[in-house]
Motif scaffolding. Structure first.
Motif, PDB file in Angstrom:
ATOM      1  N   VAL A 239      -7.808   1.797   5.389  1.00 52.81           N
ATOM      2  CA  VAL A 239      -6.674   0.891   5.182  1.00 52.81           C
ATOM      3  C   VAL A 239      -7.031  -0.497   5.697  1.00 52.81           C
ATOM      4  CG1 VAL A 239      -4.301   0.350   5.877  1.00 52.81           C
ATOM      5  CG2 VAL A 239      -4.906   2.686   5.194  1.00 52.81           C
ATOM      6  N   LEU A 240      -7.563  -0.575   6.905  1.00 53.82           N
ATOM      7  CA  LEU A 240      -7.927  -1.875   7.478  1.00 53.82           C
ATOM      8  C   LEU A 240      -8.949  -2.586   6.590  1.00 53.82           C
ATOM      9  CD1 LEU A 240      -8.223  -1.035  11.300  1.00 53.82           C
ATOM     10  CD2 LEU A 240      -6.263  -1.997  10.064  1.00 53.82           C
ATOM     11  N   ASN A 241      -9.931  -1.835   6.113  1.00 50.61           N
ATOM     12  CA  ASN A 241     -10.965  -2.425   5.262  1.00 50.61           C
ATOM     13  C   ASN A 241     -10.361  -2.932   3.942  1.00 50.61           C
ATOM     14  OD1 ASN A 241     -13.701  -3.126   5.076  1.00 50.61           O
ATOM     15  ND2 ASN A 241     -14.091  -1.398   3.728  1.00 50.61           N
ATOM     16  N   TYR A 242      -9.443  -2.166   3.375  1.00 51.98           N
ATOM     17  CA  TYR A 242      -8.781  -2.592   2.138  1.00 51.98           C
ATOM     18  C   TYR A 242      -7.981  -3.876   2.378  1.00 51.98           C
ATOM     19  CZ  TYR A 242      -5.889  -2.650  -2.036  1.00 51.98           C
ATOM     20  OH  TYR A 242      -5.273  -3.035  -3.199  1.00 51.98           O
ATOM     21  N   LEU A 243      -7.242  -3.920   3.467  1.00 58.91           N
ATOM     22  CA  LEU A 243      -6.429  -5.102   3.762  1.00 58.91           C
ATOM     23  C   LEU A 243      -7.291  -6.316   4.080  1.00 58.91           C
ATOM     24  CD1 LEU A 243      -3.468  -3.524   5.758  1.00 58.91           C
ATOM     25  CD2 LEU A 243      -3.498  -4.311   3.370  1.00 58.91           C
ATOM     26  N   LYS A 244      -8.478  -6.083   4.573  1.00 56.52           N
ATOM     27  CA  LYS A 244      -9.422  -7.193   4.794  1.00 56.52           C
ATOM     28  C   LYS A 244      -9.811  -7.804   3.454  1.00 56.52           C
ATOM     29  CE  LYS A 244     -12.985  -9.344   6.838  1.00 56.52           C
ATOM     30  NZ  LYS A 244     -12.731 -10.733   7.106  1.00 56.52           N
ATOM     31  N   ARG A 245     -10.087  -6.931   2.477  1.00 58.29           N
ATOM     32  CA  ARG A 245     -10.495  -7.397   1.148  1.00 58.29           C
ATOM     33  C   ARG A 245      -9.315  -7.879   0.315  1.00 58.29           C
ATOM     34  NH1 ARG A 245     -12.609  -2.428   0.565  1.00 58.29           N
ATOM     35  NH2 ARG A 245     -11.728  -2.235  -1.507  1.00 58.29           N
TER      36      ARG A 245
ATOM     37  N   THR B 214       2.888   9.161   2.638  1.00 56.98           N
ATOM     38  CA  THR B 214       1.728   9.308   3.531  1.00 56.98           C
ATOM     39  C   THR B 214       1.243   7.944   3.993  1.00 56.98           C
ATOM     40  OG1 THR B 214       1.053  11.375   2.498  1.00 56.98           O
ATOM     41  CG2 THR B 214      -0.656  10.156   3.676  1.00 56.98           C
ATOM     42  N   MET B 215       1.144   7.006   3.048  1.00 61.72           N
ATOM     43  CA  MET B 215       0.662   5.677   3.401  1.00 61.72           C
ATOM     44  C   MET B 215       1.655   4.959   4.297  1.00 61.72           C
ATOM     45  SD  MET B 215      -1.727   3.585   3.499  1.00 61.72           S
ATOM     46  CE  MET B 215      -2.763   4.711   2.606  1.00 61.72           C
ATOM     47  N   SER B 216       2.935   5.163   4.073  1.00 59.54           N
ATOM     48  CA  SER B 216       3.950   4.541   4.910  1.00 59.54           C
ATOM     49  C   SER B 216       3.789   4.982   6.364  1.00 59.54           C
ATOM     50  CB  SER B 216       5.344   4.895   4.394  1.00 59.54           C
ATOM     51  OG  SER B 216       6.321   4.281   5.173  1.00 59.54           O
ATOM     52  N   ALA B 217       3.545   6.270   6.580  1.00 53.11           N
ATOM     53  CA  ALA B 217       3.348   6.781   7.943  1.00 53.11           C
ATOM     54  C   ALA B 217       2.078   6.199   8.562  1.00 53.11           C
ATOM     55  CB  ALA B 217       3.286   8.304   7.926  1.00 53.11           C
ATOM     56  N   THR B 218       1.020   6.096   7.781  1.00 52.72           N
ATOM     57  CA  THR B 218      -0.240   5.524   8.277  1.00 52.72           C
ATOM     58  C   THR B 218      -0.040   4.061   8.655  1.00 52.72           C
ATOM     59  OG1 THR B 218      -1.539   7.032   6.909  1.00 52.72           O
ATOM     60  CG2 THR B 218      -2.652   5.036   7.675  1.00 52.72           C
ATOM     61  N   ILE B 219       0.632   3.320   7.788  1.00 51.64           N
ATOM     62  CA  ILE B 219       0.884   1.900   8.047  1.00 51.64           C
ATOM     63  C   ILE B 219       1.755   1.735   9.290  1.00 51.64           C
ATOM     64  CG2 ILE B 219       2.062  -0.172   7.178  1.00 51.64           C
ATOM     65  CD1 ILE B 219      -0.657   0.334   5.827  1.00 51.64           C
ATOM     66  N   GLU B 220       2.768   2.584   9.435  1.00 52.52           N
ATOM     67  CA  GLU B 220       3.646   2.503  10.604  1.00 52.52           C
ATOM     68  C   GLU B 220       2.840   2.636  11.896  1.00 52.52           C
ATOM     69  OE1 GLU B 220       6.689   1.880  13.088  1.00 52.52           O
ATOM     70  OE2 GLU B 220       6.677   1.511  10.929  1.00 52.52           O
ATOM     71  N   ARG B 221       1.899   3.590  11.935  1.00 54.11           N
ATOM     72  CA  ARG B 221       1.065   3.762  13.133  1.00 54.11           C
ATOM     73  C   ARG B 221       0.204   2.521  13.385  1.00 54.11           C
ATOM     74  NH1 ARG B 221       1.303   8.963  11.136  1.00 54.11           N
ATOM     75  NH2 ARG B 221      -0.621   8.836   9.925  1.00 54.11           N
ATOM     76  N   LEU B 222      -0.326   1.932  12.313  1.00 47.23           N
ATOM     77  CA  LEU B 222      -1.153   0.732  12.473  1.00 47.23           C
ATOM     78  C   LEU B 222      -0.324  -0.468  12.914  1.00 47.23           C
ATOM     79  CD1 LEU B 222      -3.474   1.204   9.360  1.00 47.23           C
ATOM     80  CD2 LEU B 222      -4.136   1.410  11.776  1.00 47.23           C
TER      81      LEU B 222
END
Length: 149
Positions: free
Chosen positions: A44-50, A69-77
């Protein structure tokens, strides 16, 4: 082993064989780089960098996971201060995602350690072999360039 004439099929067999080995190595190195981040979080971090200011849908589609699933991952980040949510000025209900400076720094540390490990694997290659490898990677990039990112 290389023969005088290579076919696209022979190249495809080698690519399908070698690329997963390289990906496994990269994944293992990235996981060792920062045990506090999962491989999914690093992706996710790498994608957001690009792709700064991507939407939740953009990220979930790229990583091929559900929006939930992505919402939960983003929330943790977000809670860890690595990603920030920004309201889209054009569309109030849409949220844009970007790396924070801390997220950028953590990603860069992981990538630098991973690059160092890859460089060690290539340390015994001759200048000619390194040139051949770079030429081959350039050709692969051209063949598989993603036009939507």
């Amino acid at each position: 082993m290389l023969t005088a004439k290579q076919t696209p099929e022979q190249c495809a067999v080698e690519i399908v064989s070698v690329v997963p080995q390289v990906v496994r190595f990269l994944r293992s190195q990235m996981r060792q780089g920062d045990a506090s981040l999962s491989l999914s979080q690093l992706r996710v971090l790498n994608y957001l960098k690009r792709c700064p200011q991507a939407s939740l849908t953009d990220v979930s589609e790229y990583l091929d996971v559900t929006r939930a699933t992505m919402s939960a991952t983003i929330e943790r980040l977000v809670q860890r201060g690595l990603v920030e949510r920004i309201e889209d000025p054009q569309e109030r209900r849409r949220v844009l995602l970007s790396l924070t400076p801390t997220g950028e720094q953590q990603l860069q540390q992981v990538l630098q350690r991973t690059r160092s490990q890859v460089a060690q694997k290539l340390d015994n290659f001759s200048d000619e072999q390194l040139q051949q490898l770079l030429q081959g990677l350039w050709l692969l990039r051209q063949a598989f360039e993603e036009t939507d990112i």
